[in-house]
Design a protein around this motif. Structure first.
Motif, PDB file in Angstrom:
ATOM      1  N   ILE A 534       0.855  -1.198   0.000  1.00 60.03           N
ATOM      2  CA  ILE A 534       0.000   0.000   0.000  1.00 60.03           C
ATOM      3  C   ILE A 534       0.889   1.245   0.000  1.00 60.03           C
ATOM      4  O   ILE A 534       0.686   2.178  -0.767  1.00 60.03           O
ATOM      5  CB  ILE A 534      -0.936   0.008   1.235  1.00 60.03           C
ATOM      6  CG1 ILE A 534      -1.977  -1.109   1.108  1.00 60.03           C
ATOM      7  CG2 ILE A 534      -1.623   1.364   1.390  1.00 60.03           C
ATOM      8  CD1 ILE A 534      -2.815  -1.339   2.358  1.00 60.03           C
ATOM      9  N   GLU A 535       1.903   1.198   0.841  1.00 63.07           N
ATOM     10  CA  GLU A 535       2.833   2.327   0.959  1.00 63.07           C
ATOM     11  C   GLU A 535       3.506   2.589  -0.403  1.00 63.07           C
ATOM     12  O   GLU A 535       3.579   3.730  -0.856  1.00 63.07           O
ATOM     13  CB  GLU A 535       3.868   1.969   2.039  1.00 63.07           C
ATOM     14  CG  GLU A 535       4.638   3.125   2.615  1.00 63.07           C
ATOM     15  CD  GLU A 535       3.762   4.242   3.152  1.00 63.07           C
ATOM     16  OE1 GLU A 535       2.694   3.959   3.722  1.00 63.07           O
ATOM     17  OE2 GLU A 535       4.150   5.421   2.968  1.00 63.07           O
ATOM     18  N   ALA A 536       3.954   1.500  -1.027  1.00 68.86           N
ATOM     19  CA  ALA A 536       4.666   1.645  -2.310  1.00 68.86           C
ATOM     20  C   ALA A 536       3.757   2.257  -3.373  1.00 68.86           C
ATOM     21  O   ALA A 536       4.221   2.965  -4.273  1.00 68.86           O
ATOM     22  CB  ALA A 536       5.179   0.291  -2.775  1.00 68.86           C
ATOM     23  N   SER A 537       2.465   1.973  -3.276  1.00 72.86           N
ATOM     24  CA  SER A 537       1.547   2.444  -4.325  1.00 72.86           C
ATOM     25  C   SER A 537       1.377   3.967  -4.303  1.00 72.86           C
ATOM     26  O   SER A 537       0.960   4.566  -5.286  1.00 72.86           O
ATOM     27  CB  SER A 537       0.185   1.764  -4.179  1.00 72.86           C
ATOM     28  OG  SER A 537      -0.550   2.345  -3.117  1.00 72.86           O
ATOM     29  N   LYS A 538       1.724   4.579  -3.177  1.00 77.49           N
ATOM     30  CA  LYS A 538       1.522   6.036  -3.071  1.00 77.49           C
ATOM     31  C   LYS A 538       2.332   6.807  -4.108  1.00 77.49           C
ATOM     32  O   LYS A 538       1.963   7.912  -4.493  1.00 77.49           O
ATOM     33  CB  LYS A 538       1.947   6.528  -1.673  1.00 77.49           C
ATOM     34  CG  LYS A 538       0.989   6.131  -0.572  1.00 77.49           C
ATOM     35  CD  LYS A 538       1.498   6.714   0.739  1.00 77.49           C
ATOM     36  CE  LYS A 538       0.593   6.368   1.896  1.00 77.49           C
ATOM     37  NZ  LYS A 538       1.189   6.770   3.176  1.00 77.49           N
ATOM     38  N   ALA A 539       3.446   6.198  -4.527  1.00 78.39           N
ATOM     39  CA  ALA A 539       4.347   6.930  -5.430  1.00 78.39           C
ATOM     40  C   ALA A 539       4.094   6.639  -6.905  1.00 78.39           C
ATOM     41  O   ALA A 539       4.857   7.071  -7.758  1.00 78.39           O
ATOM     42  CB  ALA A 539       5.785   6.587  -5.076  1.00 78.39           C
ATOM     43  N   ARG A 540       3.050   5.900  -7.222  1.00 77.98           N
ATOM     44  CA  ARG A 540       2.794   5.614  -8.646  1.00 77.98           C
ATOM     45  C   ARG A 540       2.509   6.917  -9.392  1.00 77.98           C
ATOM     46  O   ARG A 540       1.988   7.871  -8.815  1.00 77.98           O
ATOM     47  CB  ARG A 540       1.576   4.704  -8.796  1.00 77.98           C
ATOM     48  CG  ARG A 540       1.688   3.415  -8.042  1.00 77.98           C
ATOM     49  CD  ARG A 540       2.201   2.259  -8.878  1.00 77.98           C
ATOM     50  NE  ARG A 540       2.221   1.064  -8.050  1.00 77.98           N
ATOM     51  CZ  ARG A 540       3.285   0.599  -7.404  1.00 77.98           C
ATOM     52  NH1 ARG A 540       4.452   1.216  -7.523  1.00 77.98           N
ATOM     53  NH2 ARG A 540       3.205  -0.479  -6.660  1.00 77.98           N
ATOM     54  N   PRO A 541       2.810   6.919 -10.705  1.00 76.52           N
ATOM     55  CA  PRO A 541       2.541   8.127 -11.487  1.00 76.52           C
ATOM     56  C   PRO A 541       1.071   8.542 -11.365  1.00 76.52           C
ATOM     57  O   PRO A 541       0.184   7.691 -11.255  1.00 76.52           O
ATOM     58  CB  PRO A 541       2.859   7.696 -12.919  1.00 76.52           C
ATOM     59  CG  PRO A 541       3.719   6.496 -12.791  1.00 76.52           C
ATOM     60  CD  PRO A 541       3.387   5.842 -11.503  1.00 76.52           C
ATOM     61  N   PHE A 542       0.846   9.819 -11.417  1.00 77.56           N
ATOM     62  CA  PHE A 542      -0.502  10.356 -11.262  1.00 77.56           C
ATOM     63  C   PHE A 542      -1.479   9.746 -12.279  1.00 77.56           C
ATOM     64  O   PHE A 542      -2.645   9.485 -11.980  1.00 77.56           O
ATOM     65  CB  PHE A 542      -0.435  11.892 -11.400  1.00 77.56           C
ATOM     66  CG  PHE A 542      -1.759  12.572 -11.379  1.00 77.56           C
ATOM     67  CD1 PHE A 542      -2.783  12.157 -10.517  1.00 77.56           C
ATOM     68  CD2 PHE A 542      -2.010  13.662 -12.221  1.00 77.56           C
ATOM     69  CE1 PHE A 542      -4.015  12.809 -10.505  1.00 77.56           C
ATOM     70  CE2 PHE A 542      -3.238  14.311 -12.212  1.00 77.56           C
ATOM     71  CZ  PHE A 542      -4.246  13.868 -11.347  1.00 77.56           C
ATOM     72  N   ALA A 543      -0.988   9.472 -13.484  1.00 75.27           N
ATOM     73  CA  ALA A 543      -1.876   8.903 -14.514  1.00 75.27           C
ATOM     74  C   ALA A 543      -2.451   7.560 -14.065  1.00 75.27           C
ATOM     75  O   ALA A 543      -3.585   7.210 -14.374  1.00 75.27           O
ATOM     76  CB  ALA A 543      -1.114   8.736 -15.820  1.00 75.27           C
ATOM     77  N   ARG A 544      -1.649   6.809 -13.312  1.00 73.80           N
ATOM     78  CA  ARG A 544      -2.140   5.507 -12.842  1.00 73.80           C
ATOM     79  C   ARG A 544      -3.242   5.705 -11.809  1.00 73.80           C
ATOM     80  O   ARG A 544      -4.215   4.962 -11.763  1.00 73.80           O
ATOM     81  CB  ARG A 544      -0.978   4.707 -12.240  1.00 73.80           C
ATOM     82  CG  ARG A 544       0.166   4.441 -13.200  1.00 73.80           C
ATOM     83  CD  ARG A 544       0.112   3.051 -13.751  1.00 73.80           C
ATOM     84  NE  ARG A 544       0.311   2.036 -12.761  1.00 73.80           N
ATOM     85  CZ  ARG A 544       1.466   1.406 -12.538  1.00 73.80           C
ATOM     86  NH1 ARG A 544       2.528   1.743 -13.219  1.00 73.80           N
ATOM     87  NH2 ARG A 544       1.544   0.446 -11.644  1.00 73.80           N
ATOM     88  N   ALA A 545      -3.066   6.702 -10.955  1.00 72.63           N
ATOM     89  CA  ALA A 545      -4.095   6.983  -9.957  1.00 72.63           C
ATOM     90  C   ALA A 545      -5.372   7.448 -10.642  1.00 72.63           C
ATOM     91  O   ALA A 545      -6.478   7.014 -10.296  1.00 72.63           O
ATOM     92  CB  ALA A 545      -3.596   8.040  -8.975  1.00 72.63           C
ATOM     93  N   LEU A 546      -5.201   8.285 -11.662  1.00 73.03           N
ATOM     94  CA  LEU A 546      -6.365   8.800 -12.386  1.00 73.03           C
ATOM     95  C   LEU A 546      -7.126   7.650 -13.041  1.00 73.03           C
ATOM     96  O   LEU A 546      -8.354   7.566 -12.968  1.00 73.03           O
ATOM     97  CB  LEU A 546      -5.887   9.811 -13.438  1.00 73.03           C
ATOM     98  CG  LEU A 546      -6.976  10.555 -14.196  1.00 73.03           C
ATOM     99  CD1 LEU A 546      -7.867  11.332 -13.242  1.00 73.03           C
ATOM    100  CD2 LEU A 546      -6.361  11.511 -15.217  1.00 73.03           C
ATOM    101  N   PHE A 547      -6.373   6.742 -13.631  1.00 75.30           N
ATOM    102  CA  PHE A 547      -6.995   5.548 -14.216  1.00 75.30           C
ATOM    103  C   PHE A 547      -7.656   4.726 -13.113  1.00 75.30           C
ATOM    104  O   PHE A 547      -8.775   4.237 -13.251  1.00 75.30           O
ATOM    105  CB  PHE A 547      -5.913   4.744 -14.949  1.00 75.30           C
ATOM    106  CG  PHE A 547      -6.325   3.359 -15.355  1.00 75.30           C
ATOM    107  CD1 PHE A 547      -7.382   3.167 -16.228  1.00 75.30           C
ATOM    108  CD2 PHE A 547      -5.647   2.235 -14.876  1.00 75.30           C
ATOM    109  CE1 PHE A 547      -7.771   1.878 -16.615  1.00 75.30           C
ATOM    110  CE2 PHE A 547      -6.025   0.953 -15.251  1.00 75.30           C
ATOM    111  CZ  PHE A 547      -7.096   0.781 -16.127  1.00 75.30           C
ATOM    112  N   GLY A 548      -6.969   4.603 -11.980  1.00 75.02           N
ATOM    113  CA  GLY A 548      -7.461   3.799 -10.861  1.00 75.02           C
ATOM    114  C   GLY A 548      -8.763   4.315 -10.272  1.00 75.02           C
ATOM    115  O   GLY A 548      -9.521   3.543  -9.672  1.00 75.02           O
TER     116      GLY A 548
END
Ligand code: AMP
Length: 721
Positions: A534-548
């Motif tokens: 979960i911690e590691a996922s915080k740093a994913r590129p913003f585009a991935r979060a937007l898709f998510g």
């Protein structure tokens, strides 16, 4: 020891020799090993055992006892040493000295004939061919040094596989030592020789394994191929040993290691060397004979104890194989004739409805379980109401089922004559099966939807989407755990992931019970791993979060395009529909969907919390700051980038950051094709269209310098392959 009587009748050694050997523990141990290897060979390779299982066990027991008493004679290639060692955190990579190729496919007899014709033309005459069954398992490379098995590796991407030696050693028909008795033809018996074949799981063992998995609440394997591959990658070789794997060996990495003149002789040599070689092979002189073999294989497919998915036809003579050579991905001298997808009939018991992440209701066929192309099918999607009506399938029908691409089960249609008189056309429910809210169908859409914000089925799907590989990639956060967290009220929206504590996860009930009836908890080990993921996922590129976030109509590529223009969530939330439509690839529907998402207060609140909890909701460096040196160029990526270890998405993002376009297919307009390892058809296409081909090194240089190579350099790269 009474059983030794009947052993000696078929022994390699006379009674006197065995007795004499007893006086010397070392000699006795060696004699027993040879004896056991001999019986293993008779049993597995020739399928012609001459002693009882009990007698065999008795020999093994004696050997084991002697080895315990005389540790000085320890030998890792002893038949008692099949299980040993332990795989570390990861399987070590093995770079194949000779590439492990894939095979080109012929999807029907016409395509097979076209290959036969091409081969005839290339070689100037009809040449002898060897037909073999195409075993549906996992490829394996076995290396022997001084006749002793030293390494077993998977194919991986063809260039680099994984070291699975400790596991393959447990597969009983894999000889730990080559049979040297009467074996000729080895050019240099001391040198390393690599043989190749297929590890497979017999159908019966696969069914038993899945039945056991179901009983223990574990996910079943999709088919015997996956079961074989999964069993090879077990961390504990004891698990692999319990999996009943077998092999068929059919190739040598470098035929110069042997005196065989072709495939047919090689198979005979492999048999003599102690390998399990498939007996259903034929040397054919004519196309008609090849056809006959394929047709017979297809007829016998059902009754074979293992899964096959076609027939492999190979030019027999090695000299002629060399003449034909290889393409980037496969030999030209062989072809895999693929069987047409298998079709089965079964009863359609019910049509249920599943609610997806965006509230779409999907009808699902609930079938009487039936084995299709190697695995049991009990459910299949029917996509939408129109599809159900077009196929005219009704509850109670006998339906025809097959697997598309041999993977995804599909209902083709009903057997009309078997329809019960009272079968009714199916209707979509008017309320959501998950939350009971009324169902709507928007104008011009095939889908029915539940639009309730509180629908738990949608919440589950949305949460899973956020954690999925393409989005935030929270490893280990699977359906079972997420469902439990939703049920327990701990997860409602995606921001809740980031306030979970290790303690909460550790004490989460899994829904299983111990023997004494107390509940099984997730435990501290898994909890710690999940928290780290979960911690590691915080740093994913913003585009991935937007898709998510699962905004309707916003796929991965659209998300990237949006972020390129609006690199922060604040900027995006303020964008008007008009602003959004200015983005390349974003039309009115997408723009309206994004806009209304960010206007919804509940969504604003989730986005705000995500940011507050530390999830990157902005692109690190706004793309305008990076010089757009690659603007106007279009790149295509193919193969795997082994040197940098980047995924193609990551590599593409780096190019896009400099203004390049990245496309999925090669055309005349493509500026460059970047070929990693095991590049496939895109490489061929680039060459045929004259599009410059770059290596991974070239690509890394572009990232370093920001400059694409000039036309001359790139053309040079294309011809160095
Ligand atoms: P595919 O993975 O569909 O490209 O098919 C190629 C694979 O078929 C090879 O890598 C082998 O693992 C497998 N295969 C199964 N049986 C045979 C056989 N008799 N000869 C060659 N390859 C085989």
């Amino acid at each position: 020891m009474a059983n030794h009587q009947d052993i000696q009748e078929e022994s390699l050694f006379s009674a006197d020799e065995l007795a004499a050997a007893t006086s010397d523990a070392g000699a006795r141990i060696e004699a027993l090993r040879r004896e056991i290897e001999h019986h293993t060979y008779l049993y597995y390779a020739l399928d012609a055992p001459v002693i009882s299982d009990a007698a065999f066990d008795s020999l093994m027991r004696e050997l084991r006892e002697l080895e315990v008493a005389h540790p000085e004679f320890r030998d890792p290639s002893s038949p008692t040493q099949r299980v040993g060692g332990y795989v570390g955190e990861q399987f070590a990579p093995v770079v194949h000295e000779q590439r492990m190729y894939s095979l080109d496919n012929a999807m029907d007899l016409d395509e097979l004939d076209a290959w036969l014709e091409r081969t005839k033309e290339a070689l100037g005459r009809e040449v002898p061919l060897v037909c073999e069954l195409k075993i549906d398992g996992s490829s394996i490379a076995l290396t022997y040094e001084n006749g002793v098995l030293v390494r077993a590796a998977t194919r991986g991407d063809g260039t680099t596989g994984e070291d699975v030696t400790v596991n393959v050693r447990t597969v009983r028909d894999v000889p730990l030592r080559l049979r040297t008795e009467g074996l000729s033809g080895l050019e240099n018996p001391a040198a390393a020789i690599e043989l190749r074949g297929e590890v497979y799981m017999p159908k019966a063992s696969f069914e038993a394994l899945n039945a056991a998995a179901e009983e223990n609440g574990r996910a079943p394997f999709a088919n015997p191929r996956n079961a074989a591959a999964g069993s090879l990658r077990q961390k504990d070789p004891k698990v692999t040993q319990g999996r009943d794997l077998s092999t068929f060996v059919y190739a040598v990495a470098d035929e110069r290691a042997l005196k065989a003149s072709g495939q047919w002789e090689l198979l005979e040599w492999l048999r003599q060397a102690g390998f399990h070689v498939n007996p259903d092979v034929r040397r054919c002189e004519t196309a008609a004979e090849v056809h006959a073999f394929c047709e017979e294989a297809l007829r016998r497919r059902e009754t074979l104890p293992y899964e096959i998915d076609g027939v492999v036809v190979k030019v027999d003579a090695f000299a002629l194989q060399a003449e034909m050579g290889f393409t980037a991905r496969a030999p030209r001298w062989a072809i895999a004739f693929k069987f047409p997808p298998e079709e089965k009939t079964t009863l359609l018991r019910d049509i249920t409805v599943q609610v997806g992440r965006t509230g779409v209701l999907t009808p699902v066929a609930e079938l009487d379980p039936v084995v299709v192309a190697g695995s049991t099918v009990a459910r299949a999607t029917l996509h939408n109401l129109d599809e159900v009506h077009r196929k005219d399938v009704r509850v109670g029908d006998t339906v025809i089922v097959r697997k598309a691409g041999d993977v995804i089960p599909e209902v083709l249609g009903p057997v009309a004559s078997l329809r019960p008189a009272d079968a009714q056309p199916w209707r979509m429910p008017t309320t959501c099966p998950s939350c009971g809210a009324p169902v709507v169908r928007e104008e011009g859409e095939a889908a029915f939807r539940c639009i309730s914000i509180d629908c738990p089925a949608q919440a589950l799907e949305r949460l899973l989407h956020w954690a999925s590989r393409g989005a935030m990639d929270i490893e280990g956060m699977g359906e079972e755990i997420v469902a439990r967290l939703v049920e327990s009220g701990r997860l409602t929206d995606v921001a809740d992931y980031y306030s979970l504590t290790e303690y909460e996860l550790s004490t989460l009930e899994t829904g299983r019970e111990k023997k004494d009836g107390t509940p099984v908890h997730l435990g501290p080990t898994i909890a710690a791993k999940l928290i780290a993921a979960i911690e590691a996922s915080k740093a994913r590129p913003f585009a991935r979060a937007l898709f998510g976030l699962g905004i309707r109509h916003v796929g991965k590529t659209t998300a990237e395009q949006i972020v390129a223009k609006f690199p922060t969530v604040e900027a995006l939330a303020e964008a008007s529909v008009e602003d959004l439509t200015e983005i390349d690839g974003v039309g009115g529907i997408v723009a309206a969907s994004v806009h209304s998402f960010f206007q919804t207060p509940a969504n604003q609140e989730v986005v705000h919390r995500l940011k507050y909890l530390g999830v990157a909701m902005a692109e690190e460096a706004p793309s305008e700051e990076v010089p757009q040196t690659l603007a106007g160029l279009t790149f295509v990526l193919t193969g795997s980038l082994v040197e940098s270890g980047m995924t193609r998405d990551e590599a593409g993002a780096r190019l896009k950051a400099r203004g390049a376009k990245v496309s999925g297919s090669v055309s005349k307009k493509t500026s460059f094709v970047i070929c990693g390892e095991a590049a496939g058809g895109k490489y061929d296409k680039a060459v045929s269209l004259g599009v410059p081909v770059l290596t991974e090194q070239d690509f890394l240089r572009i990232l370093e310098t920001g400059e694409a190579p000039g036309a001359d350099e790139a053309a040079g790269a294309a011809t160095t392959e």
